[in-house]
Scaffold this motif. Sequence first.
Motif, PDB file in Angstrom:
ATOM      1  N   UNK A  97      52.843  27.316  46.658  1.00  0.00           N
ATOM      2  CA  UNK A  97      53.718  26.105  47.249  1.00  0.00           C
ATOM      3  C   UNK A  97      53.622  24.954  46.230  1.00  0.00           C
ATOM      4  N   UNK A  98      55.018  24.430  46.276  1.00  0.00           N
ATOM      5  CA  UNK A  98      55.149  23.569  45.302  1.00  0.00           C
ATOM      6  C   UNK A  98      55.861  22.333  45.795  1.00  0.00           C
ATOM      7  N   UNK A  99      55.219  21.079  45.830  1.00  0.00           N
ATOM      8  CA  UNK A  99      55.987  20.037  46.042  1.00  0.00           C
ATOM      9  C   UNK A  99      57.162  19.129  45.190  1.00  0.00           C
ATOM     10  N   UNK A 100      56.843  19.671  43.943  1.00  0.00           N
ATOM     11  CA  UNK A 100      57.429  18.807  42.873  1.00  0.00           C
ATOM     12  C   UNK A 100      56.607  17.960  42.174  1.00  0.00           C
ATOM     13  N   UNK A 101      55.274  18.006  42.632  1.00  0.00           N
ATOM     14  CA  UNK A 101      54.445  17.127  41.918  1.00  0.00           C
ATOM     15  C   UNK A 101      53.018  18.089  41.446  1.00  0.00           C
ATOM     16  N   UNK A 102      52.654  18.907  42.413  1.00  0.00           N
ATOM     17  CA  UNK A 102      51.503  19.770  42.300  1.00  0.00           C
ATOM     18  C   UNK A 102      51.975  21.276  42.861  1.00  0.00           C
ATOM     19  N   UNK A 103      51.268  22.428  42.472  1.00  0.00           N
ATOM     20  CA  UNK A 103      51.517  23.793  42.770  1.00  0.00           C
ATOM     21  C   UNK A 103      50.222  24.223  43.393  1.00  0.00           C
ATOM     22  N   UNK A 104      50.290  25.092  44.365  1.00  0.00           N
ATOM     23  CA  UNK A 104      49.113  25.673  45.063  1.00  0.00           C
ATOM     24  C   UNK A 104      49.625  27.047  45.005  1.00  0.00           C
ATOM     25  N   UNK A 105      48.568  27.903  44.397  1.00  0.00           N
ATOM     26  CA  UNK A 105      48.736  29.299  44.734  1.00  0.00           C
ATOM     27  C   UNK A 105      47.659  30.095  45.640  1.00  0.00           C
ATOM     28  N   UNK A 106      48.147  30.621  46.776  1.00  0.00           N
ATOM     29  CA  UNK A 106      47.384  31.221  47.558  1.00  0.00           C
ATOM     30  C   UNK A 106      47.470  32.849  47.359  1.00  0.00           C
ATOM     31  N   UNK A 107      46.544  33.434  47.243  1.00  0.00           N
ATOM     32  CA  UNK A 107      46.526  34.733  46.990  1.00  0.00           C
ATOM     33  C   UNK A 107      46.900  35.731  48.052  1.00  0.00           C
ATOM     34  N   UNK A 108      46.474  35.398  49.085  1.00  0.00           N
ATOM     35  CA  UNK A 108      46.271  36.255  50.305  1.00  0.00           C
ATOM     36  C   UNK A 108      45.287  37.356  49.842  1.00  0.00           C
ATOM     37  N   UNK A 109      45.548  38.650  50.106  1.00  0.00           N
ATOM     38  CA  UNK A 109      44.648  39.824  49.756  1.00  0.00           C
ATOM     39  C   UNK A 109      45.745  40.402  48.535  1.00  0.00           C
ATOM     40  N   UNK A 110      44.978  40.504  47.368  1.00  0.00           N
ATOM     41  CA  UNK A 110      45.738  40.973  46.204  1.00  0.00           C
ATOM     42  C   UNK A 110      44.829  42.318  45.730  1.00  0.00           C
ATOM     43  N   UNK A 111      45.450  42.972  44.746  1.00  0.00           N
ATOM     44  CA  UNK A 111      44.733  44.199  44.252  1.00  0.00           C
ATOM     45  C   UNK A 111      45.297  44.209  42.912  1.00  0.00           C
ATOM     46  N   UNK A 112      44.947  43.655  41.887  1.00  0.00           N
ATOM     47  CA  UNK A 112      45.397  43.521  40.478  1.00  0.00           C
ATOM     48  C   UNK A 112      45.407  44.886  39.757  1.00  0.00           C
ATOM     49  N   UNK A 113      44.735  45.768  40.190  1.00  0.00           N
ATOM     50  CA  UNK A 113      44.544  46.944  39.365  1.00  0.00           C
ATOM     51  C   UNK A 113      44.532  48.416  40.286  1.00  0.00           C
ATOM     52  N   UNK A 114      45.481  48.220  41.287  1.00  0.00           N
ATOM     53  CA  UNK A 114      45.580  49.128  42.210  1.00  0.00           C
ATOM     54  C   UNK A 114      46.257  50.712  41.866  1.00  0.00           C
ATOM     55  N   UNK A 115      45.780  51.792  42.120  1.00  0.00           N
ATOM     56  CA  UNK A 115      46.243  53.049  41.588  1.00  0.00           C
ATOM     57  C   UNK A 115      47.610  53.292  42.152  1.00  0.00           C
ATOM     58  N   UNK A 116      48.147  52.531  43.308  1.00  0.00           N
ATOM     59  CA  UNK A 116      49.311  52.829  44.126  1.00  0.00           C
ATOM     60  C   UNK A 116      50.262  51.795  43.984  1.00  0.00           C
ATOM     61  N   UNK A 117      49.879  50.435  44.451  1.00  0.00           N
ATOM     62  CA  UNK A 117      50.789  49.374  44.585  1.00  0.00           C
ATOM     63  C   UNK A 117      50.879  48.320  43.306  1.00  0.00           C
TER      64      UNK A 117
END
Length: 388
Positions: free
Chosen positions: A145-165
């Motif tokens: 989410x970016x308002x032009x001044x700041x940027x916030x990242x919300x991961x939700x649920x993530x898997x950076x090293x999945x064997x599938x996704x």
Amino acid sequence: MMLDLLGGFGEKGRTSLTVSSGNDRILLDVGIKVGASGAEYYPALDGLVADIDALFVSHAHEDHVGALSWLLSQGYAGPIFMTVETRNEAPATLAGYAEPGDLQRFPFPSDRIELFEPGDTLKSGNLTIRTGRSGHVVGGVWFVVDDGECRVAYSGDVVPDSNVFVMDTIPHCDLLVLDASYGADPVPGATRARAISEWVTRHSDGCLLPTPLSGRSLELIAALPGPFAIHAGMRSSLQAQIGATAALLPGVSDFLLGRLRGAADWADADPLPSMPLLADDGMGEAGPSSRLLPRAEEAGFPVLLTGHLPSGSPGDVLHKAGRADWVRMPTHPTLSGNVDIWEKAGRPAALGHSCAADLLGDLQNHIPSLRAQCRTGQRVTVPEARKR
């Protein structure tokens, strides 16, 4: 820019937060907390519902969308953004986890859903919302989410090293809300997958593996060493997930489709099979596994649990009684994954969601900018933007 932490901070479940800037406020996820009751079952949204301009849902698991009917009962009337896969799966989640009265009065609002695809950039007022594939489930996303001044990242649920996704890289940001479900667990997913495969090999003449319908089911199918059965009600959803090739690693779709074609269908009226059986959901709270766990216990049928077990859930009770084994199949980041996400995001200030309070301190030892003291009910101001 400010964040209101509405659920999932210092706790596991009811994941939800708002991001606001000026007169614009959006809600990211609206989950329930399995094992809780009363107000703690839902996000801590007191007094904020009327100020929410839009809801963005990362995926259809109960701790991210299970409170949608409740939110509607509180008067929320704005747009609801989700991917087509989340839209297709959310009604079943609500059927299992929404309060029946809320669900009857406020069923899944198909006519109000605004669809997007992972990778799309969305707008709400002066806020720009970028999305990317999460690696957790088909159709699952992270939000920036970016308002032009700041940027916030919300991961939700993530898997950076999945064997599938596939997981897309979260870009540089000023505040990163990490999926801290496993705290500082250092054991990689490949090691856990081998342990599950070995356990199933020892129980190949019959065992039960409760699993969420989306996400972990495909990870388990990829890890199973031989023939297996699935609850017949899972087949169409699994086929659809496997067919969403853009969400899967190259070559995985054909492999999983071959495995699924060879899987036996099992129905509630059938005797317990002489092979591994996958049945949803993963905790025994809803779906076929809620009926199968008592049956397996009575028959002495081996059970392997592979995910989060909320205190008092049927799976947790069975495990604590020594009647079910547990090996985690990572469907969230382990330590190396979260450190990598944080480093690629520019080592920003960070929060951790979906993690018990005592484990956040362990993760802070590896991610020094993590605000381990932040809890549900608090408001957080985003740090001043740095040069990107």
